[in-house]
Design an enzyme around this catalytic site. Structure first.
Site, short mmCIF file in Angstrom:
data_model
loop_
_atom_site.label_atom_id
_atom_site.label_comp_id
_atom_site.label_asym_id
_atom_site.label_seq_id
_atom_site.Cartn_x
_atom_site.Cartn_y
_atom_site.Cartn_z
N ARG A 61 12.33 -3.86 -13.60
CA ARG A 61 12.15 -3.17 -12.41
C ARG A 61 10.89 -2.23 -13.09
O ARG A 61 9.83 -1.96 -11.95
CB ARG A 61 13.05 -2.37 -11.72
CG ARG A 61 12.61 -1.99 -10.47
CD ARG A 61 13.94 -1.34 -9.70
NE ARG A 61 14.27 -0.02 -10.14
CZ ARG A 61 15.68 -0.04 -10.53
NH1 ARG A 61 16.46 -0.81 -10.50
NH2 ARG A 61 16.13 1.17 -11.12
N TYR A 116 -4.38 0.60 10.42
CA TYR A 116 -3.35 -0.75 10.61
C TYR A 116 -2.09 -0.22 11.42
O TYR A 116 -1.24 0.56 11.03
CB TYR A 116 -3.09 -1.05 9.21
CG TYR A 116 -2.32 -2.40 8.93
CD1 TYR A 116 -2.75 -3.47 9.41
CD2 TYR A 116 -1.16 -2.39 8.48
CE1 TYR A 116 -2.19 -4.62 9.39
CE2 TYR A 116 -0.50 -3.69 8.22
CZ TYR A 116 -0.79 -4.73 8.68
OH TYR A 116 -0.28 -5.73 8.61
N ASP A 188 -6.20 3.72 2.79
CA ASP A 188 -5.93 2.30 2.87
C ASP A 188 -7.41 1.45 2.68
O ASP A 188 -8.25 1.59 3.60
CB ASP A 188 -5.31 1.79 4.40
CG ASP A 188 -5.07 0.45 4.21
OD1 ASP A 188 -5.64 -0.43 3.64
OD2 ASP A 188 -4.25 -0.02 5.00
N LYS A 213 -4.62 -9.60 0.74
CA LYS A 213 -5.94 -9.93 1.43
C LYS A 213 -6.94 -10.30 0.17
O LYS A 213 -6.81 -11.26 -0.26
CB LYS A 213 -6.75 -8.72 2.11
CG LYS A 213 -5.42 -8.15 3.03
CD LYS A 213 -5.33 -8.91 4.36
CE LYS A 213 -4.01 -8.49 5.14
NZ LYS A 213 -3.99 -7.25 5.50
C1 LIG Z 1 -2.74 -6.53 6.04
C2 LIG Z 1 -3.07 -5.14 6.07
C3 LIG Z 1 -2.09 -4.31 5.24
C4 LIG Z 1 -0.53 -4.70 5.13
O1 LIG Z 1 -0.53 -5.65 4.15
P1 LIG Z 1 0.84 -6.55 4.01
O2 LIG Z 1 0.64 -7.18 2.76
O3 LIG Z 1 0.63 -7.59 5.11
O4 LIG Z 1 1.89 -5.91 4.31
C5 LIG Z 1 -2.19 -2.86 5.32
N1 LIG Z 1 -3.61 -2.34 5.44
C6 LIG Z 1 -4.57 -3.21 6.02
C7 LIG Z 1 -5.90 -2.72 6.30
C8 LIG Z 1 -4.33 -4.61 6.07
O5 LIG Z 1 -5.19 -5.53 6.58
#
Ligand SMILES: *Cc1c(COP(=O)(O)O)cnc(C)c1O
Length: 397
Positions: A61, A116, A188, A213
């Site tokens: 972990r 988000y 983010d 992404k």
């Molecule tokens: C998709 C996304 C997330 C979350 O990511 P996951 O891997 O789907 O949990 C957070 N912030 C933004 C801007 C996103 O596009």
């Protein structure tokens, strides 16, 4: 060939770092890539080693040679401000882990109104239960955020630009106020990635990637990363350890694999996205394109100052049209798949509506809104696909 882990002897350019960092040829017995280490138990050779917790790895972990390689690349990509990188099983888990690590009962949190949506749900649904109060603010507030600070404001969460509506917050201005008031700034940074937005160099303390992404880049993993500066890293590292957050080895490997080609993929998404955005701007069916890299966009000046590129994700506002006409467009296009997420090799389109969850600002675009992700297909084919979609829209008006 190998480079030191602290990055002091890495080549300077991030494109080169993406290729060279996290490689230890000797440890990998000559192979270019590290093995995918599936592991929980780490054996200690002697009782003395065990008592002293001696050894490079202690328990699955807490890290493996595979997670170490990925963290080394992310450190090298983020640059000298980065003191540590945490790995999480999804982007949302990276956001919730960062917030849970930093906040405590009785704290106040400021959150940008364009974040988000599941990030909001976490603040409203879980942080509220643990006694953390959230106030949402206008993405364009800038230094005016000062008025929203309370005695107990511990953190500010921003997203630049918001991944549906694309307003561009002024992060350096927000960070200057936050730091003067003793609060941390969490960003983010999924849209631009550290390649196009050096958030840790612009006053951000904790920079998050939904690596699902662009880092993964192939729509085949769920993954999140949390990079922190020296001020925030000890708190974050403790939070990660206490929560038991870690990621599966195959996804760690795929995130590392994705990073190696991030610069070429992103350059193509950037170029194709801009070209498509300009083409859409000239279409009679489109009222407005929401893309901060386009001249005339309200966020363009900040984008130009703080970013070195853009990704392939942006939105458009259509001229007023009935739902059935928009649906006809969606059902006609073939290269633009309908689905959530983005950042993979494929183009996507999704209708969205921020009006039912915004609280600090009113969302009234004046027409139906679509978010597009421009993938790696030929731009000519993508334009022809949208041409057919617009013809279907017009036929259904
Ligand atoms: C998709 C996304 C997330 C979350 O990511 P996951 O891997 O789907 O949990 C957070 N912030 C933004 C801007 C996103 O596009």
């Amino acid at each position: 060939m190998s480079f030191s882990n602290d990055g002091s002897d890495y080549p300077q350019q991030p494109e080169t770092r993406l290729v060279t960092a996290g490689r230890d040829t000797e440890a990998q017995k000559g192979f270019v890539n590290p093995p995918v280490v599936h592991g929980s138990t780490v054996l200690y050779p002697t009782a003395d080693d065990l008592h002293a917790h001696r050894g490079e790895y202690q328990y699955g972990r807490h890290g493996t040679p595979t997670t170490q390689a990925l963290q080394d690349v992310l450190m090298a990509l983020e640059g000298p401000q980065c003191a540590g990188v945490g790995l999480a099983p999804s982007g949302l888990a990276a956001i919730s882990t960062a917030l849970l690590s930093v906040l405590r009962a009785g704290d106040h949190l400021l959150v940008c109104d364009n974040v988000y949506r599941p990030s909001r749900n976490f603040c409203n649904g879980m942080l509220a239960r643990y006694g953390v109060e959230t106030t949402y603010f206008d993405p364009l507030i800038g230094a005016g955020i000062e008025a929203l600070f309370k005695q107990n404001t511990r953190a500010v969460l921003v997203e630049a630009p918001g991944s549906q509506s694309f307003e561009m917050p002024d992060i350096p201005a927000i960070a200057a106020v936050a730091h003067a008031r003793g609060a941390l700034v969490i960003d983010d940074n999924t849209w631009a990635t550290p390649l196009y937005h050096r958030s840790l160099e612009q006053g951000v303390d904790i920079s998050i990637q939904a690596a699902t992404k662009y880092i993964g880049g192939h729509s085949d993993i769920m993954f999140g990363t949390i990079s922190a500066n020296a001020k925030a890293w000890p708190t974050l590292a403790e939070g990660i350890r206490l929560l038991g957050v870690c990621a599966g080895p195959d996804d760690v490997y795929l995130a590392l694999r994705g990073l190696r080609t991030l610069s070429v993929r992103l350059a193509q998404h950037f170029r194709a996205g801009l070209e498509m955005a300009r083409w859409l701007q000239a279409r009679p069916e489109v009222a407005r394109v929401l893309h901060p890299a386009i001249e005339g966009d309200p966020g363009h000046a900040i984008w130009k100052r703080d970013f070195t590129g853009a990704s392939g994700l942006f939105s458009i506002v259509l001229k007023p049209a009935p739902q059935k006409a928009v649906d006809a467009l969606l059902d006609t296009v073939k290269l633009f798949g309908m689905g959530y997420s983005w950042g993979g090799f494929e183009s996507l389109v999704i209708p969205f509506d921020c009006s039912d969850y915004r609280t600090a600002t009113k969302w009234a675009p004046g027409g139906p809104t679509l978010r597009l992700h421009i993938g790696l297909e030929s731009i000519d084919d993508l334009r022809a696909d949208l041409d057919r979609g617009f013809a279907a829209l017009k036929a259904a008006m």
